[in-house]
Design an enzyme around this catalytic site. Structure first.
Site, PDB file in Angstrom:
ATOM      1  N   GLY A   9     -35.800 -40.055 -34.074  1.00 41.99           N
ATOM      2  CA  GLY A   9     -36.529 -38.820 -34.393  1.00 41.99           C
ATOM      3  C   GLY A   9     -35.981 -38.150 -35.624  1.00 41.99           C
ATOM      4  O   GLY A   9     -35.200 -38.735 -36.380  1.00 41.99           O
ATOM      5  N   ASN A  10     -36.396 -36.937 -35.853  1.00 39.65           N
ATOM      6  CA  ASN A  10     -35.879 -36.178 -37.004  1.00 39.65           C
ATOM      7  C   ASN A  10     -35.810 -34.702 -36.659  1.00 39.65           C
ATOM      8  O   ASN A  10     -36.212 -34.288 -35.573  1.00 39.65           O
ATOM      9  CB  ASN A  10     -36.739 -36.435 -38.242  1.00 39.65           C
ATOM     10  CG  ASN A  10     -38.171 -36.000 -38.035  1.00 39.65           C
ATOM     11  OD1 ASN A  10     -38.457 -34.814 -37.933  1.00 39.65           O
ATOM     12  ND2 ASN A  10     -39.069 -36.969 -37.934  1.00 39.65           N
ATOM     13  N   ARG A  11     -35.292 -33.915 -37.580  1.00 31.76           N
ATOM     14  CA  ARG A  11     -34.968 -32.518 -37.293  1.00 31.76           C
ATOM     15  C   ARG A  11     -36.127 -31.548 -37.500  1.00 31.76           C
ATOM     16  O   ARG A  11     -35.935 -30.343 -37.425  1.00 31.76           O
ATOM     17  CB  ARG A  11     -33.829 -32.052 -38.206  1.00 31.76           C
ATOM     18  CG  ARG A  11     -32.509 -32.699 -37.923  1.00 31.76           C
ATOM     19  CD  ARG A  11     -31.456 -32.101 -38.844  1.00 31.76           C
ATOM     20  NE  ARG A  11     -30.237 -32.871 -38.828  1.00 31.76           N
ATOM     21  CZ  ARG A  11     -29.318 -32.785 -37.873  1.00 31.76           C
ATOM     22  NH1 ARG A  11     -29.487 -31.947 -36.873  1.00 31.76           N
ATOM     23  NH2 ARG A  11     -28.234 -33.520 -37.924  1.00 31.76           N
ATOM     24  N   SER A  12     -37.310 -32.017 -37.794  1.00 29.79           N
ATOM     25  CA  SER A  12     -38.389 -31.080 -38.104  1.00 29.79           C
ATOM     26  C   SER A  12     -38.757 -30.234 -36.880  1.00 29.79           C
ATOM     27  O   SER A  12     -38.989 -30.764 -35.794  1.00 29.79           O
ATOM     28  CB  SER A  12     -39.615 -31.855 -38.580  1.00 29.79           C
ATOM     29  OG  SER A  12     -40.651 -30.955 -38.830  1.00 29.79           O
TER      30      SER A  12
END
Ligand code: C5P
Length: 416
Positions: A208-211
């Site tokens: 995943g990512n931090r958005s």
């Protein structure tokens, strides 16, 4: 319009500065009346400079002018933002021990309170009863938004965004003032993707990512306020952003849009393309994973002690934005992308943004610098807008809502 802006002592007092600026930009005369504790959070010079009017907390500051009566009587609208639990209790009791409470007793115009406090305080029987009493007396108490509070906690009690407070308050005095928000997207269908994708590794793990989805949701909210029919494709929004969307959809007029929740890039792509066939504008604000695991086993991958980690083979995801830009699901469709960049040895943030703008073929790319606490999860943002050729066509900084409006300003110029 002559507006009195009461500010009471809570951390959200900093947002009163943005509200003040907004009201002034809309051409209203605003006098700020903070409480003593509000000035612990924001200094009087800030309010004086932005309002162009003196600021005092006490009834004894301009006795010959009998300010405590004159201010209230001369106002077209009183807004108190943030309104603390203590302030509302004092208003209910009719106390008059500072300039704001005396002004409130003298005012005969609409009074709007925008409470902000922790969820526990908002839910307390004393606060509930005070809010009910104030409403019975004709005071307009705005429902607090749900979302991130002072610390890491989230829930109802957050001060709504300044734009929403202004719209709700001004519409009480002059319903046509809601038109102060340009309805330049009326009749337009827009699709906004927000958040970040999750690519499953196995049934429990993902890449995943931090958005957080904050910028995308701000884009959806701004478009809805400007009259658009909005579809928000929401990929794994942060909890407080989800709460914000739910609260905004619950409150009439704040966010009229449909929400499609997705997890992976494949799901996001299907949802964006399905809604995109009818859309005048597609904005890809979501952080989409460039790669995904080649296979997703049905069972959890086991750790074998003593052996290194099992390698995860990755395959490339389709570039949804580039596809949309090159295919054009509808003629005349405006396609907008975001490029979160960090500069490096091979080029600056803008250099990388330019290369990306040319490669993707979108009509507009909003380039922002990320890393070192910038961009992700914060309430503010700064972007440079590039056209498809990589030329700078605009710049915006401020709250994510202000950046969203700047993006829509640029989009409106491209619409047929
Ligand atoms: O290439 P990069 O991920 O930096 O590009 C960012 C822009 O491209 C964003 O607008 C993002 O939503 C979009 N994107 C996409 N599909 C991908 C990767 C990014 O639509 N696979």
């Amino acid at each position: 319009m002559r507006i009195l802006l009461g500010v009471t002592g809570g951390i959200a007092a900093y947002k009163a500065v943005l509200l003040l600026r907004l009201l002034r930009e809309q051409g209203h005369a605003v006098r700020v009346i903070p409480t003593r504790s509000a000035l612990e959070f924001v200094g009087a010079p800030t309010f004086e400079a932005l309002s162009g009017e003196p600021v005092s907390t006490e009834v004894f500051d301009d006795v010959p002018g009998v300010q405590h009566v004159a201010l209230g009587k001369g106002a077209d609208l009183v807004i108190v933002a943030p309104a603390t639990a203590d302030f509302m209790a004092r208003a209910v009791a009719g106390l008059a021990d500072d300039l704001l409470t005396t002004t409130l007793l003298a005012a005969r115009c609409p009074v709007v309170l925008a409470p902000a406090m922790h969820t526990e305080m908002w839910d307390h029987a004393a606060t509930r009863s005070n809010v009910a009493t104030l409403r019975e007396r004709g005071v307009h108490v705005i429902e607090p938004a749900s979302g991130r509070l002072t610390g890491v906690d989230t829930g109802p009690g957050r001060l709504p965004e300044p734009e929403d407070i202004a719209r709700e308050a001004l519409s009480l005095v002059d319903p046509s003032s809601v038109g102060a928000v340009p309805q330049d997207l009326a009749g337009r269908r827009v699709v906004v993707s927000a958040g970040g994708t999750r690519e499953p590794i196995d049934p429990v793990r993902f890449i995943g990512n931090r958005s957080s989805g904050r910028q995308g949701v701000a884009l959806a909210q701004a478009a809805a306020a400007r009259g658009a029919d909005v579809t928000l494709v929401a990929a794994n929004l942060a909890q407080d952003v989800t709460d914000q969307v739910d609260a905004a959809r619950g409150a009439a007029g704040r966010l009229a849009c449909s929400v499609v929740s997705v997890e992976s890039t494949a799901e996001l792509r299907s949802a964006v393309r399905a809604a995109g066939t009818e859309a005048d504008v597609v904005v890809m604000a979501a952080a989409v994973a460039d790669f995904r695991p080649a296979a997703t086993p049905d069972a959890k991958i086991k750790k074998v002690p003593g052996h290194g980690p099992a390698p995860i083979e990755l395959v490339e995801n389709p570039d949804i934005l580039a596809e949309l830009a090159h295919e054009r699901l509808r003629s005349d469709q405006v396609v907008v992308g975001f490029a979160a960049e960090t500069g490096d040895a091979s080029g600056s943030v803008l250099d990388h943004g330019r290369t990306k703008a040319r490669r993707k073929g979108a009509d507009l790319i909003a380039v922002n610098a990320v890393g070192s606490g910038r961009g992700f999860g914060t309430d503010s943002n700064e972007v440079t807008l590039l056209d498809g050729a990589g030329d700078v066509v605009g710049h915006a900084s401020g709250t994510k809502r202000e950046v969203a409006d700047a993006v829509w300003d640029a989009v409106v110029k491209l619409l047929p």
